[in-house]
Scaffold this motif. Structure first.
Motif, short mmCIF file in Angstrom:
data_model
loop_
_atom_site.label_atom_id
_atom_site.label_comp_id
_atom_site.label_asym_id
_atom_site.label_seq_id
_atom_site.Cartn_x
_atom_site.Cartn_y
_atom_site.Cartn_z
N HIS A 66 92.46 12.26 -31.33
CA HIS A 66 91.38 13.91 -31.10
C HIS A 66 90.76 14.87 -31.05
CE1 HIS A 66 89.20 14.77 -27.51
NE2 HIS A 66 90.06 16.40 -27.38
N LEU A 97 94.76 6.21 -24.59
CA LEU A 97 94.55 5.81 -24.33
C LEU A 97 96.59 4.82 -23.87
CD1 LEU A 97 90.94 4.32 -22.62
CD2 LEU A 97 92.66 5.40 -21.30
N ALA A 126 89.96 7.54 -28.88
CA ALA A 126 90.14 6.75 -27.07
C ALA A 126 90.92 6.11 -26.59
CB ALA A 126 88.69 6.31 -26.85
N SER A 170 90.11 10.59 -22.02
CA SER A 170 90.18 9.66 -22.99
C SER A 170 88.82 9.11 -21.92
CB SER A 170 91.15 8.73 -22.94
OG SER A 170 92.06 8.61 -23.76
#
Length: 263
Positions: free
Chosen positions: A152, A45, A41, A218
């Motif tokens: 991810h 971001l 996350a 996210s």
């Protein structure tokens, strides 16, 4: 050379996540996913807001208002894709604190055995195209974007693997399915290189689309999973992993801008 970088980056993303899933027990994976979700996350971001979007806006070949419209359109596009289950993010597993009913995962994989594979393949194809766009814009940005996607992909593929195992798939079969869906990223990368390379003016818009994908994943998937009532120790660990992800992105951003000013 750019094509070689794209192929290596997309192949590594698909392979690395499968190797992680193959090398660890389900118990370890279950604990690992929680930390990786926080880390990814932060990385997604940070990469989208500190690296990818600034690169798109600094191109000066597109109006900021148009780029923001593309960002909005991208967020809505990925929301619609997920709504029809073509852009799935599986980090859930029984006992993960999400209070799903018993056999939730078996139902998800039974109903979604094909759906999960199709959805993940499309997701990975999109990731491959995003990596291609980033490498075509700048090699360092390509590396940063590829690392963000790998960060991810690992918890996502591990989550898929756990879901398939809970549904009764053999370890080998679950790993094979994950590997096949991961290789769609290579196809997306090569396709992106072939198509995007012909349209240099489209690069800022594609980078904004890439950023919208990262922000959407996210905000819609990763951060909500972190909104659980946890013990202080777990909360601190969660925030720490998120901060590490942001710090890594900030470090890459600093290197990118340092290299740009050096030129």
């Amino acid at each position: 050379m750019t094509l070689l970088y794209i192929v290596l980056a997309t192949f590594a993303g698909g392979l690395l996540s499968v190797l992680v899933a193959a090398s660890l027990t389900v118990g370890v994976l279950t604990r690992l996913v929680k930390s990786l979700v926080s880390l990814s996350a932060g990385i997604l971001l940070g990469t989208s807001l500190l690296n990818v979007l600034p690169e798109a806006f600094e191109s000066h070949t597109a109006e900021p208002q148009t780029l923001f419209a593309v960002l909005l359109g991208g967020l809505l596009f990925f929301w619609l894709l997920e709504k029809v289950e073509l852009y799935r993010h599986v980090h859930h597993h029984e006992g993960d604190g999400h209070h799903h009913h018993h056999h939730f995962d078996a139902e998800q994989a039974g109903r979604g055995g094909l759906s999960v594979l199709v959805g993940d393949s499309i997701h990975n194809f999109c990731d491959g195209a995003i990596i291609a766009a980033a490498f075509l814009a700048d090699t360092k940005l390509g590396v940063a974007t590829a690392l963000a996607i790998v960060a991810h992909e690992i918890p996502q593929e591990v989550g898929d693997y756990i879901v398939l195992l809970n549904a009764g798939f053999s370890r080998a079969k679950a790993l094979l399915f994950n590997a096949l869906s991961g290789m769609a990223a290579v196809l997306g990368g090569v396709s992106g290189w072939l198509l995007i390379g012909q349209f240099d003016l489209a690069l800022p818009y594609l980078l904004v689309l890439a950023a919208s994908s990262f922000i959407y994943v996210s905000v819609s998937d990763l951060l909500p999973q972190l909104q659980q009532r946890l013990a202080i120790r777990e909360t601190i660990a969660q925030v720490a992993w998120l901060a590490v992800g942001l710090a890594l992105s900030l470090g890459v951003s600093t290197l990118l801008h340092g290299a740009a000013h050096a030129h």
